[in-house]
Design an enzyme around this catalytic site. Structure first.
Site, PDB file in Angstrom:
ATOM      1  N   SER A 136       0.813  -1.217   0.000  1.00 55.54           N
ATOM      2  CA  SER A 136       0.000   0.000   0.000  1.00 55.54           C
ATOM      3  C   SER A 136       0.846   1.267   0.000  1.00 55.54           C
ATOM      4  CB  SER A 136      -0.955  -0.004   1.208  1.00 55.54           C
ATOM      5  OG  SER A 136      -0.223  -0.159   2.405  1.00 55.54           O
ATOM      6  N   GLU A 180      10.722  -9.505  -4.447  1.00 55.92           N
ATOM      7  CA  GLU A 180      11.303  -8.275  -3.875  1.00 55.92           C
ATOM      8  C   GLU A 180      12.775  -8.478  -3.556  1.00 55.92           C
ATOM      9  OE1 GLU A 180       7.361  -6.270  -1.785  1.00 55.92           O
ATOM     10  OE2 GLU A 180       8.569  -7.663  -0.630  1.00 55.92           O
ATOM     11  N   ALA A 196       8.092  -1.696   3.639  1.00 59.13           N
ATOM     12  CA  ALA A 196       8.615  -2.668   4.606  1.00 59.13           C
ATOM     13  C   ALA A 196       7.585  -2.846   5.713  1.00 59.13           C
ATOM     14  CB  ALA A 196       9.939  -2.193   5.194  1.00 59.13           C
ATOM     15  N   GLY A 201       2.991  -8.416   2.435  1.00 57.62           N
ATOM     16  CA  GLY A 201       2.224  -8.276   1.186  1.00 57.62           C
ATOM     17  C   GLY A 201       2.397  -9.480   0.262  1.00 57.62           C
TER      18      GLY A 201
HETATM   19  C1  5RP Z   1       5.223  -6.935   0.286  1.00 59.35           C
HETATM   20  C2  5RP Z   1       6.038  -6.136   1.222  1.00 59.35           C
HETATM   21  C3  5RP Z   1       5.574  -4.761   1.503  1.00 59.35           C
HETATM   22  O1  5RP Z   1       6.579  -3.879   1.128  1.00 59.35           O
HETATM   23  C4  5RP Z   1       5.297  -4.638   2.959  1.00 59.35           C
HETATM   24  O2  5RP Z   1       4.368  -5.628   3.302  1.00 59.35           O
HETATM   25  C5  5RP Z   1       4.753  -3.252   3.308  1.00 59.35           C
HETATM   26  O3  5RP Z   1       3.472  -3.128   2.780  1.00 59.35           O
HETATM   27  P1  5RP Z   1       2.586  -1.842   3.086  1.00 59.35           P
HETATM   28  O4  5RP Z   1       3.267  -0.698   2.422  1.00 59.35           O
HETATM   29  O5  5RP Z   1       1.245  -2.174   2.486  1.00 59.35           O
HETATM   30  O6  5RP Z   1       2.506  -1.678   4.569  1.00 59.35           O
HETATM   31  O7  5RP Z   1       7.050  -6.536   1.715  1.00 59.35           O
HETATM   32  O8  5RP Z   1       5.722  -8.228   0.170  1.00 59.35           O
END
Ligand code: 5RP
Length: 234
Positions: A31, A106, A86, A100
């Protein structure tokens, strides 16, 4: 300030600091990365010639909607910069990522990147990794219960990630175990070395010594950059 507004502010700041015309750019997932992709789309509309690689199908779809040229990672030698989110950031810029679900791509993209830029709102800041977020570990579906037992022996409680009543399947076709460490993670480097040798583990969500800069948006909308504070060039 609403969390979404903090994410937008930090994402736009990172893109404006680090993305220059002609670059190869990695697109994160989540997000916060969403707002970075939107901003990169605006730069492309303004005439920037950027070649981008996405860390997930979701980000690739969004990038194409924004008019961004997306290629496969193997079509570029390297990426000049990647902007990604992150789940946790510690004081030494060590990270947990993967809530995510895109941690495998990544990490591959980060390894091909000269400058990995992490963007987050202040809720992601922790004194010690593993205190707020579980550590996501991507595993092969084959024999995943056995992999779970081996993960559990590292001192965590691994929970198979579910979506709509079924195990969540990553873009790579694998499962994810979210591993909760009751006291947090004391030595992430040692833990990573233990997890990586478990048969069935594809990748783990520890991103150690990966970030070139971490930008964090505070509650009042101000943004801190570790590189800026250290007077490193952007
Ligand atoms: C996806 C990730 C995202 O970068 C992490 O989950 C952060 O997500 P958000 O910006 O929605 O908090 O590692 O694999």
């Amino acid at each position: 300030m609403e969390p979404a507004e903090m994410k937008r502010i930090v994402a736009e700041r990172a893109v404006d600091m680090y993305v220059k015309d002609g670059m190869n750019v990695g697109l994160g997932t989540g997000s916060t990365a969403y707002f970075a992709i939107k901003r990169i789309g605006e730069l492309v509309a303004d005439g920037f010639d950027l070649t981008c690689v996405a860390t997930s199908v979701q980000s690739e779809d969004l990038a194409r909607e924004c008019g961004i040229k997306v290629v496969e990672l193997d079509q570029v030698d390297k990426l000049d910069v990647t902007i990604d989110g992150a789940d946790e950031v510690d004081p030494k810029m060590q990270l947990i990522k993967g809530l995510g679900g895109a941690l495998l791509r990544e990490k591959i993209v980060a390894a091909a990147t000269v400058r990995e830029i992490i963007i987050a709102d202040s809720s992601k800041r922790v004194g010690k990794l593993g205190t707020k977020a579980p550590l996501p570990v991507e595993v092969l579906r084959f024999g995943h219960e056995h992999t779970r037992f081996a993960l559990k022996r590292q001192g965590c409680e691994p929970v198979l990630r579910m979506r709509d009543g079924e195990p969540f399947v990553t873009d790579g076709g694998n499962y994810i175990y979210d591993c909760r460490f009751p006291e947090g993670i004391d030595n992430p480097f040692f833990l990573e070395s233990r997890i990586d040798v478990i048969p069935g583990v594809v990748e783990n969500g520890l991103f150690l010594n990966t970030a070139y800069d971490v930008l964090i948006c505070e509650e009042d909308g101000s943004v801190t950059s570790v590189a800026e504070a250290e007077n490193r060039e952007s």
